[in-house]
Design a protein around this motif. Sequence first.
Motif, PDB file in Angstrom:
ATOM      1  N   ALA A  38      57.876  62.023  35.845  1.00 50.95           N
ATOM      2  CA  ALA A  38      56.983  60.970  35.345  1.00 50.95           C
ATOM      3  C   ALA A  38      56.807  59.876  36.391  1.00 50.95           C
ATOM      4  N   GLU A  39      57.833  59.573  37.154  1.00 50.97           N
ATOM      5  CA  GLU A  39      57.692  58.605  38.225  1.00 50.97           C
ATOM      6  C   GLU A  39      56.781  59.127  39.336  1.00 50.97           C
ATOM      7  N   VAL A  40      56.827  60.433  39.554  1.00 51.68           N
ATOM      8  CA  VAL A  40      55.886  61.026  40.507  1.00 51.68           C
ATOM      9  C   VAL A  40      54.447  60.782  40.053  1.00 51.68           C
ATOM     10  N   GLY A  41      54.187  60.944  38.747  1.00 51.00           N
ATOM     11  CA  GLY A  41      52.852  60.663  38.226  1.00 51.00           C
ATOM     12  C   GLY A  41      52.449  59.213  38.400  1.00 51.00           C
ATOM     13  N   GLN A  42      53.398  58.281  38.232  1.00 50.88           N
ATOM     14  CA  GLN A  42      53.090  56.869  38.436  1.00 50.88           C
ATOM     15  C   GLN A  42      52.724  56.589  39.894  1.00 50.88           C
ATOM     16  N   ILE A  43      53.411  57.250  40.821  1.00 52.84           N
ATOM     17  CA  ILE A  43      53.088  57.065  42.242  1.00 52.84           C
ATOM     18  C   ILE A  43      51.705  57.637  42.544  1.00 52.84           C
ATOM     19  N   LEU A  44      51.379  58.777  41.966  1.00 53.63           N
ATOM     20  CA  LEU A  44      50.059  59.363  42.189  1.00 53.63           C
ATOM     21  C   LEU A  44      48.955  58.466  41.642  1.00 53.63           C
ATOM     22  N   ALA A  45      49.191  57.862  40.459  1.00 54.44           N
ATOM     23  CA  ALA A  45      48.195  56.949  39.899  1.00 54.44           C
ATOM     24  C   ALA A  45      48.009  55.720  40.790  1.00 54.44           C
ATOM     25  N   GLU A  46      49.077  55.216  41.390  1.00 58.84           N
ATOM     26  CA  GLU A  46      48.961  54.069  42.285  1.00 58.84           C
ATOM     27  C   GLU A  46      48.220  54.449  43.569  1.00 58.84           C
ATOM     28  N   ILE A  47      48.462  55.654  44.076  1.00 64.41           N
ATOM     29  CA  ILE A  47      47.734  56.105  45.270  1.00 64.41           C
ATOM     30  C   ILE A  47      46.248  56.242  44.950  1.00 64.41           C
ATOM     31  N   ALA A  49      44.633  54.485  42.758  1.00 63.03           N
ATOM     32  CA  ALA A  49      44.081  53.134  42.643  1.00 63.03           C
ATOM     33  C   ALA A  49      43.825  52.516  44.011  1.00 63.03           C
ATOM     34  N   ARG A  50      44.698  52.750  44.972  1.00 62.29           N
ATOM     35  CA  ARG A  50      44.523  52.172  46.304  1.00 62.29           C
ATOM     36  C   ARG A  50      43.518  52.945  47.155  1.00 62.29           C
ATOM     37  N   GLY A  51      43.228  54.176  46.763  1.00 60.56           N
ATOM     38  CA  GLY A  51      42.270  54.972  47.517  1.00 60.56           C
ATOM     39  C   GLY A  51      42.951  56.022  48.359  1.00 60.56           C
ATOM     40  N   VAL A  52      42.953  57.260  47.885  1.00 63.82           N
ATOM     41  CA  VAL A  52      43.645  58.314  48.606  1.00 63.82           C
ATOM     42  C   VAL A  52      42.928  58.647  49.911  1.00 63.82           C
ATOM     43  N   ARG A  53      41.605  58.450  49.956  1.00 65.87           N
ATOM     44  CA  ARG A  53      40.889  58.732  51.196  1.00 65.87           C
ATOM     45  C   ARG A  53      41.233  57.695  52.262  1.00 65.87           C
ATOM     46  N   LEU A  84      46.838  60.600  35.837  1.00 69.80           N
ATOM     47  CA  LEU A  84      45.775  59.631  35.591  1.00 69.80           C
ATOM     48  C   LEU A  84      45.589  59.350  34.110  1.00 69.80           C
ATOM     49  N   ALA A  85      45.963  60.295  33.237  1.00 62.61           N
ATOM     50  CA  ALA A  85      45.802  60.088  31.802  1.00 62.61           C
ATOM     51  C   ALA A  85      46.930  59.266  31.196  1.00 62.61           C
ATOM     52  N   LEU A  86      48.094  59.217  31.841  1.00 54.53           N
ATOM     53  CA  LEU A  86      49.246  58.525  31.273  1.00 54.53           C
ATOM     54  C   LEU A  86      49.483  57.138  31.855  1.00 54.53           C
ATOM     55  N   ASN A  87      48.865  56.821  32.969  1.00 53.34           N
ATOM     56  CA  ASN A  87      49.175  55.566  33.658  1.00 53.34           C
ATOM     57  C   ASN A  87      47.898  54.751  33.847  1.00 53.34           C
ATOM     58  N   SER A  88      48.033  53.457  33.641  1.00 53.62           N
ATOM     59  CA  SER A  88      46.912  52.558  33.904  1.00 53.62           C
ATOM     60  C   SER A  88      46.793  52.339  35.406  1.00 53.62           C
ATOM     61  N   ARG A  89      45.578  52.080  35.851  1.00 56.72           N
ATOM     62  CA  ARG A  89      45.328  51.888  37.281  1.00 56.72           C
ATOM     63  C   ARG A  89      44.118  50.986  37.453  1.00 56.72           C
ATOM     64  N   THR A  95      38.551  46.362  38.484  1.00 58.43           N
ATOM     65  CA  THR A  95      38.695  46.448  37.029  1.00 58.43           C
ATOM     66  C   THR A  95      39.855  47.369  36.667  1.00 58.43           C
ATOM     67  N   SER A  96      40.456  47.094  35.516  1.00 64.97           N
ATOM     68  CA  SER A  96      41.602  47.879  35.060  1.00 64.97           C
ATOM     69  C   SER A  96      41.129  49.049  34.207  1.00 64.97           C
ATOM     70  N   ILE A  97      41.702  50.212  34.421  1.00 64.06           N
ATOM     71  CA  ILE A  97      41.391  51.426  33.658  1.00 64.06           C
ATOM     72  C   ILE A  97      42.594  51.733  32.771  1.00 64.06           C
ATOM     73  N   ASP A  98      42.374  51.689  31.484  1.00 57.81           N
ATOM     74  CA  ASP A  98      43.465  51.950  30.536  1.00 57.81           C
ATOM     75  C   ASP A  98      43.774  53.440  30.475  1.00 57.81           C
ATOM     76  N   PRO A  99      45.025  53.795  30.229  1.00 60.51           N
ATOM     77  CA  PRO A  99      45.377  55.220  30.110  1.00 60.51           C
ATOM     78  C   PRO A  99      44.844  55.819  28.820  1.00 60.51           C
ATOM     79  N   VAL A 100      44.686  57.124  28.821  1.00 63.82           N
ATOM     80  CA  VAL A 100      44.210  57.823  27.627  1.00 63.82           C
ATOM     81  C   VAL A 100      45.284  57.838  26.552  1.00 63.82           C
ATOM     82  N   ALA A 101      46.534  58.021  26.940  1.00 59.42           N
ATOM     83  CA  ALA A 101      47.651  58.087  25.990  1.00 59.42           C
ATOM     84  C   ALA A 101      48.753  57.150  26.480  1.00 59.42           C
ATOM     85  N   PRO A 102      48.687  55.855  26.159  1.00 56.12           N
ATOM     86  CA  PRO A 102      49.708  54.915  26.683  1.00 56.12           C
ATOM     87  C   PRO A 102      51.096  55.161  26.114  1.00 56.12           C
ATOM     88  N   LEU A 103      51.198  55.436  24.794  1.00 57.69           N
ATOM     89  CA  LEU A 103      52.514  55.685  24.211  1.00 57.69           C
ATOM     90  C   LEU A 103      53.157  56.941  24.789  1.00 57.69           C
TER      91      LEU A 103
END
Length: 337
Positions: A38-47, A49-53, A84-89, A95-103
């Motif tokens: 799950a922490e790996v997913g959080q890192i991917l969501a942050e990448i 947000a910052r722009g993987v390209r 991307l579905a579990l973490n906000s970015r 602008t902030s993008i809310d997760p699809v399933a926050p809980l």
Amino acid sequence: MTSTNTPKAFPLNLPEGDAELLLDELQTRLREGRRLFAEVGQILAEIEARGVRDLYGYNSIAAFYEHVARVPRAEAQKVASRALALNSRRARDGTSIDPVAPLTGESASTGALAEAGIDRIVTVMKRLPDHLDADERLDAEKGLVELAAVARPRDVTMAGTDLLARHDPDGKPKDDPEPKRRRSEFWLRQKRTGRWDMRGNLDPETGARLNALLVPRAYPAPGEVADNRAPAERRGDAFSEIVDLAEAGPDIPAPRQTAERAAEEPQPAQPSEEPASHPKPTQMPPQGRHRGDEGVQAATAAGGPRNVAHLRPPRWWARLSRPRSGNPTQPQKPLTA
């Protein structure tokens, strides 16, 4: 010879016969692995947000994870979609993008949920109707999260199906596009062996007409001698007979020409008012030239225009007249359909 390989001791050095301790250690490792994932997913969501390209030069976060984690593309796309579905970015504009399933994301960060259960919850949350308010969506997700923590993924799927049936019994309206008219298709190509291979996709009417022509001619040959042909061979002979009948018909259409080629057809030369005083003698064309070269020389001798592209033979005739290199005995390959 006696083997010197001795079984290694259990890495945890747990006492034998304690089944409960083994089960507890297994669940602890599973929970810890899921938490780290799950922490790996959080890192991917942050990448993302910052722009993987901008950071690493990849077009998508899935392609980045595929190369970094060395996993198949399908698995990388699934992991990226889950992250991307579990973490906000944040979007690129801030602008902030809310997760699809926050809980579900909060519970996954503790290691309580397996990946299969998470995917099923996300699927149900994406299919919930838009008329539900935030509280109703949170209540629906909370029940699925509590079930996924103790049940199998198939149980989560059944619960999600019941949830969708209660909140959206009619389902989302689907687009009903106009039926697309499919045209008949036919492919014909010649193999290296000289045989021809064909396949097609005909409309119901054309297929029925062709079948009506093939069936009577594909029956076994009458007579006392048994017909040793296979059914496919009988149909092949029937098709050859149909081709012979069509070729012998008087109404075979001529090869079609495009409007551009028809417009470029040479017009007959107008007779000159002043007769030529010294007509040039005609010469036989040298051997080895095509018929189109004759027309080019004649047009040049008569003082015609220099653009003689319209006097060249059609492409299909050029293909027939051009010898094939490598195998002079092989028959020429005509234009295929």
